[in-house]
Every structure is written in structure tokens, then in C-alpha cells.
Design a protein around this motif. Structure first.
Motif, PDB file in Angstrom:
ATOM      1  N   THR A  48       0.852  -0.955   0.008  1.00 59.04           N
ATOM      2  CA  THR A  48      -0.208  -0.184   0.252  1.00 59.04           C
ATOM      3  C   THR A  48       1.177   1.710   0.224  1.00 59.04           C
ATOM      4  O   THR A  48       1.526   1.198   0.865  1.00 59.04           O
ATOM      5  CB  THR A  48      -0.690   0.175   0.735  1.00 59.04           C
ATOM      6  OG1 THR A  48      -1.326  -1.280   0.852  1.00 59.04           O
ATOM      7  CG2 THR A  48      -1.972   1.456   1.259  1.00 59.04           C
ATOM      8  N   VAL A  49       0.554   1.937  -1.602  1.00 56.50           N
ATOM      9  CA  VAL A  49       1.444   3.175  -1.083  1.00 56.50           C
ATOM     10  C   VAL A  49       0.524   4.646  -1.656  1.00 56.50           C
ATOM     11  O   VAL A  49      -0.160   3.764  -2.037  1.00 56.50           O
ATOM     12  CB  VAL A  49       2.352   3.279  -2.160  1.00 56.50           C
ATOM     13  CG1 VAL A  49       2.340   2.963  -2.982  1.00 56.50           C
ATOM     14  CG2 VAL A  49       3.515   4.506  -1.994  1.00 56.50           C
ATOM     15  N   GLN A  50       0.996   5.465  -0.565  1.00 58.18           N
ATOM     16  CA  GLN A  50      -0.064   6.706  -1.561  1.00 58.18           C
ATOM     17  C   GLN A  50      -1.600   6.304  -1.319  1.00 58.18           C
ATOM     18  O   GLN A  50      -2.289   6.680  -2.492  1.00 58.18           O
ATOM     19  CB  GLN A  50       0.124   6.917  -2.457  1.00 58.18           C
ATOM     20  CG  GLN A  50      -0.505   8.992  -2.335  1.00 58.18           C
ATOM     21  CD  GLN A  50       0.829   9.613  -3.657  1.00 58.18           C
ATOM     22  OE1 GLN A  50       1.570   9.600  -4.293  1.00 58.18           O
ATOM     23  NE2 GLN A  50       0.041   9.508  -5.192  1.00 58.18           N
ATOM     24  N   GLY A  51      -2.155   5.835  -0.124  1.00 56.98           N
ATOM     25  CA  GLY A  51      -3.277   5.473  -0.235  1.00 56.98           C
ATOM     26  C   GLY A  51      -4.140   4.227  -1.154  1.00 56.98           C
ATOM     27  O   GLY A  51      -4.988   3.708  -1.150  1.00 56.98           O
ATOM     28  N   LYS A  52      -2.923   3.850  -2.077  1.00 56.44           N
ATOM     29  CA  LYS A  52      -3.936   2.690  -2.863  1.00 56.44           C
ATOM     30  C   LYS A  52      -3.107   1.627  -2.388  1.00 56.44           C
ATOM     31  O   LYS A  52      -1.403   0.705  -2.648  1.00 56.44           O
ATOM     32  CB  LYS A  52      -3.550   2.964  -4.090  1.00 56.44           C
ATOM     33  CG  LYS A  52      -3.854   4.450  -4.624  1.00 56.44           C
ATOM     34  CD  LYS A  52      -4.311   5.091  -5.995  1.00 56.44           C
ATOM     35  CE  LYS A  52      -4.499   6.226  -6.250  1.00 56.44           C
ATOM     36  NZ  LYS A  52      -4.743   6.765  -7.640  1.00 56.44           N
ATOM     37  N   THR A  53      -3.828   0.482  -3.135  1.00 58.72           N
ATOM     38  CA  THR A  53      -2.814  -1.405  -3.043  1.00 58.72           C
ATOM     39  C   THR A  53      -3.092  -2.065  -4.113  1.00 58.72           C
ATOM     40  O   THR A  53      -3.824  -1.808  -4.674  1.00 58.72           O
ATOM     41  CB  THR A  53      -3.992  -2.221  -1.640  1.00 58.72           C
ATOM     42  OG1 THR A  53      -4.095  -2.077  -0.177  1.00 58.72           O
ATOM     43  CG2 THR A  53      -3.188  -3.413  -1.322  1.00 58.72           C
ATOM     44  N   LEU A  54      -1.704  -2.732  -4.016  1.00 62.14           N
ATOM     45  CA  LEU A  54      -1.464  -3.388  -5.225  1.00 62.14           C
ATOM     46  C   LEU A  54      -1.002  -4.182  -4.858  1.00 62.14           C
ATOM     47  O   LEU A  54      -0.132  -4.139  -3.543  1.00 62.14           O
ATOM     48  CB  LEU A  54      -0.304  -2.240  -6.010  1.00 62.14           C
ATOM     49  CG  LEU A  54      -0.526  -0.822  -6.579  1.00 62.14           C
ATOM     50  CD1 LEU A  54       0.009  -0.256  -5.825  1.00 62.14           C
ATOM     51  CD2 LEU A  54      -0.063  -1.393  -8.278  1.00 62.14           C
ATOM     52  N   PRO A  55      -1.171  -5.342  -5.861  1.00 61.09           N
ATOM     53  CA  PRO A  55      -2.114  -5.184  -7.104  1.00 61.09           C
ATOM     54  C   PRO A  55      -3.142  -5.521  -7.558  1.00 61.09           C
ATOM     55  O   PRO A  55      -3.888  -6.414  -6.179  1.00 61.09           O
ATOM     56  CB  PRO A  55      -0.804  -7.052  -8.251  1.00 61.09           C
ATOM     57  CG  PRO A  55      -0.776  -7.209  -6.732  1.00 61.09           C
ATOM     58  CD  PRO A  55      -0.373  -6.606  -5.682  1.00 61.09           C
ATOM     59  N   LEU A  56      -3.383  -4.862  -8.638  1.00 59.64           N
ATOM     60  CA  LEU A  56      -4.528  -4.951  -8.693  1.00 59.64           C
ATOM     61  C   LEU A  56      -5.144  -5.887  -8.683  1.00 59.64           C
ATOM     62  O   LEU A  56      -4.637  -7.225  -9.825  1.00 59.64           O
ATOM     63  CB  LEU A  56      -5.710  -3.648  -9.215  1.00 59.64           C
ATOM     64  CG  LEU A  56      -5.137  -3.007  -9.766  1.00 59.64           C
ATOM     65  CD1 LEU A  56      -5.272  -1.898 -10.737  1.00 59.64           C
ATOM     66  CD2 LEU A  56      -5.764  -2.143  -8.249  1.00 59.64           C
ATOM     67  N   GLY A  57      -6.771  -6.344  -9.288  1.00 62.65           N
ATOM     68  CA  GLY A  57      -7.507  -8.023  -9.261  1.00 62.65           C
ATOM     69  C   GLY A  57      -8.507  -8.195  -8.459  1.00 62.65           C
ATOM     70  O   GLY A  57      -9.069  -7.406  -7.531  1.00 62.65           O
TER      71      GLY A  57
END
Length: 371
Positions: A48-57
Motif C-alpha cells: 500500500t502506497v499513497q493510500g492505494k493497494t497493489l497489485p489490482l485484481g
């Protein structure tokens, strides 16, 4: 060490970064925004970076997760028990029969893959990863070498980090995702300072796809409904796009000593793509590509490499196009869909002549990475 008389260099061996890597290594000025790795289950590689969690799916089914976890524990239980530390990495190389490896990330493949990521934070993330990888490789500095993370969000920072990673840390490559950042193609002149620096230092650029991200991808994540479909399509399609862009866009013409590797996407596509590109250069090149002095096949032969999987039987056709010096071997450890600990054994069973096997397993890779 040699496996059945063959020296083996892995062009794309992966590390499994600890979830607190950036908390421990990032510049204190960015500590409050440091990426946080997931740790909800063994081999959780999310970040999680800058409020976004990766990878998407899309959420996976319980049956998929159970199968995924079982396969991973069967193959990598010993490494999981050691949290994939440097000792377990070296043990895995010994078990597989790999003499030397250039190390690429797992979590790090998507930690920068956000279009609006703050450039200062992106550069700090890359620097922290490279410092961690330097420490990781110290257990066997003559066998494990880093591929540096550089942040394309700010080209000056990418150039500076490339120089530091090669000259101060001893890394053998830089890696980039093949996806476009901030609306720029890789042939955009914005990136020319990075290509110039890599050419000057004699280090290759390894383009490596992986996972759904907040960037344009040829295999659109919103239309992908399975892990299998994502890996089948996104990995080769993404590197094919960047290969065409670098050739058509004149990067290899402008930087004739720049070395480029297309990793994690197989190599059987290479003859077909170069043939099709050549058709258009011959027909429309005087209008669309007036600065190109060579055909796509010749640029690739001169400057490019693609990785072969251990059981990629279709790669036997590559030498028919004179590309036997442009293929490098990869085990892709420790991903789920690989043949560890039998990747090298599987490759040696392929119906290739021994001289071709030696090129793919060692000679081409040594030339790519400057050994």
C-alpha cells in the motif's frame, strides 16, 4: 558449480521483499508516507502506497487461494520459514543449480506503478529498495547481483539513482515496468537522459511486467477475470508493446550501445513480432520511420534480449531467425507458476543442441549483464 556440465546464470531471479522494507530503509523525510507491505498470509506480496493497494485484481475464490497456498508451501516452505531471507535465496540457487543470478523484485514491481505518485516519494522508494537489496546481496556478492529500481516519475532522479546503483552499489542493471507512466511512451525524448546514462555505464534496462497496476496495460485488468488470463496475456503483450516502441520510436537508433532485456514474457513471440514490424518498415518506413537505418530484426540482434522459460518448447524456432545470441534463461523463482526446483533440469531436457543451451544458460546472459 555446474549443472550437468552447464554453467547457469539466471537473468530474472526474484526476491521476496519483507513487508517493512520501506519503514526500515526509506529517507526519514518520507517516513510518514513509506509504503507498507501486506502480511495477512504467507507470501502476501501486496503493498500500500499513497493510500492505494497493489497489485489490482478481482478477489480470488477460496478454492484458488487454497490451491495457491498449497503449491507455494510445497515448493517454498523452507524459504517461507526463513521469511525469504538472503540465506534462503542462496539455498534456493544451490538447490536449483544456479551459479549466478541478477535479482529482480516482487513487491517492488508495483510499488511505483501509480501515475500520480509524488516524484520525490517515488525516488525515495527506489533508493530505499536499492539500499535494502545491496544489503541482501552481501551474503554472496560474487553470485547475487541487483537490478536497480529507478523512478521514471522524475528523469533527473532516475539518472542519478542509476549512476549510484551501478557505481556505488555494484548493480548490473536497472529495471522498469513496460507500462507507460504519465502519458509518455518509452520512446519519448524525455527518457533519453536515462538511456544515455545506461549506455555510458554499459548496463542494460530490464523491462518486467507484473500484476494489475494504476497504469495503462495492454491486457486491461477490468476485463481480466482470472490469474491465468492475466498472466497469459499481460506478461508477453506488455513487453511486445515496449519492444515495438523502442524500435519504431528510434531509441535503439539514437543509442546504438544501449542493451535492453524483455523479461517475464517468454521469447517465442520475438521472431513473429520482428517479422511483422519489418513488413511495415519496408512498406511505410520512408514516411513513418525515416530515421531508422536498420530493420527491426537487426536492431533486436544488435541490442536486445528476451527470456526463455524452462519448458518453452516453442523457443526451438528462435535460431531459425538468427536470434540464438539474444535469448537468456530465467527460472522466475519464487513465483507460483514455475518449475522450481526443477527449472534447470526441465530446460536441459528440451530438444536444443548443447551449444544453444550453453548460450541461453550462460553466455548470452553474461554478455547482457557485462560479466
Amino acid at each position: 558449480m555446474a549443472k550437468n556440465g552447464f554453467r547457469v546464470m539466471d537473468s530474472d531471479l526474484h526476491v521476496m521483499e519483507p513487508p517493512d522494507l520501506w519503514q526500515r530503509y526509506i529517507d526519514p523525510a518520507y517516513a510518514d508516507r513509506a509504503p507498507v507491505g501486506g502480511a495477512s498470509r504467507p507470501r502476501d506480496t501486496s503493498v500500500t502506497v499513497q493510500g492505494k493497494t497493489l497489485p489490482l485484481g478481482k478477489p480470488s475464490s477460496p478454492a484458488f487461494r487454497a490451491l495457491h497456498d498449497r503449491l507455494n508451501m510445497e515448493r517454498y516452505g523452507a524459504a517461507v520459514a526463513r521469511n525469504f531471507d538472503a540465506t534462503s535465496q542462496l539455498q534456493a540457487m544451490d538447490t536449483e543449480g544456479v551459479d549466478v543470478a541478477v535479482l529482480y523484485p516482487t513487491r517492488g514491481l508495483w510499488v511505483l506503478a501509480i501515475d500520480d505518485l509524488d516524484p520525490g516519494l517515488a525516488a525515495a522508494i527506489a533508493r530505499a529498495y536499492n539500499d535494502w537489496l545491496r544489503d541482501f546481496c552481501r551474503i554472496a556478492p560474487d553470485r547475487m547481483y541487483g537490478a536497480a529500481m529507478v523512478a521514471p516519475q522524475k528523469i533527473e532522479a532516475a539518472v542519478a539513482e542509476t549512476r549510484r546503483a551501478v557505481q556505488d552499489l555494484g548493480f548490473k542493471a536497472v529495471f522498469l515496468r513496460p507500462n507507460h507512466f504519465c502519458g509518455r511512451s518509452w520512446s519519448d525524448h524525455y527518457y533519453d537522459p536515462l538511456w544515455e546514462e545506461c549506455q555510458r555505464l554499459g548496463v542494460p534496462v530490464g523491462f518486467h511486467e507484473g500484476g494489475g497496476v494504476f497504469l495503462p496495460q495492454p491486457a486491461l485488468p477490468q476485463f481480466i477475470n482470472s490469474f491465468s488470463m492475466m498472466n497469459t496475456l499481460s506478461l508477453p503483450l506488455s513487453v511486445m508493446v515496449v519492444c515495438a516502441d523502442l524500435i519504431y520510436g528510434g531509441v535503439l537508433e539514437r543509442f546504438p550501445r544501449l542493451k535492453v532485456a524483455f523479461l517475464e514474457g517468454n521469447c517465442s513471440w520475438v521472431p513473429w513480432l520482428l517479422w511483422r514490424m519489418g513488413e511495415y518498415v519496408e512498406m511505410l518506413g520512408s514516411v513513418e520511420f525515416p530515421d531508422l537505418k536498420l530493420l527491426p530484426l537487426d536492431y533486436f540482434k544488435r541490442q536486445c534480449y528476451a527470456s526463455v522459460e524452462c519448458d518453452e518448447i516453442t523457443a526451438r524456432h528462435v535460431p531459425e531467425f538468427g536470434l540464438e545470441d539474444n535469448i537468456v534463461f530465467s527460472t522466475d523463482y519464487p513465483h507460483t507458476d514455475v518449475k522450481y526446483p526443477h527449472a534447470v533440469d526441465s530446460f536441459l531436457k528440451l530438444p536444443f543442441p548443447d551449444d544453444i543451451k550453453r548460450k541461453y544458460l550462460w553466455e548470452n546472459c553474461a554478455r547482457l549483464y557485462g560479466f
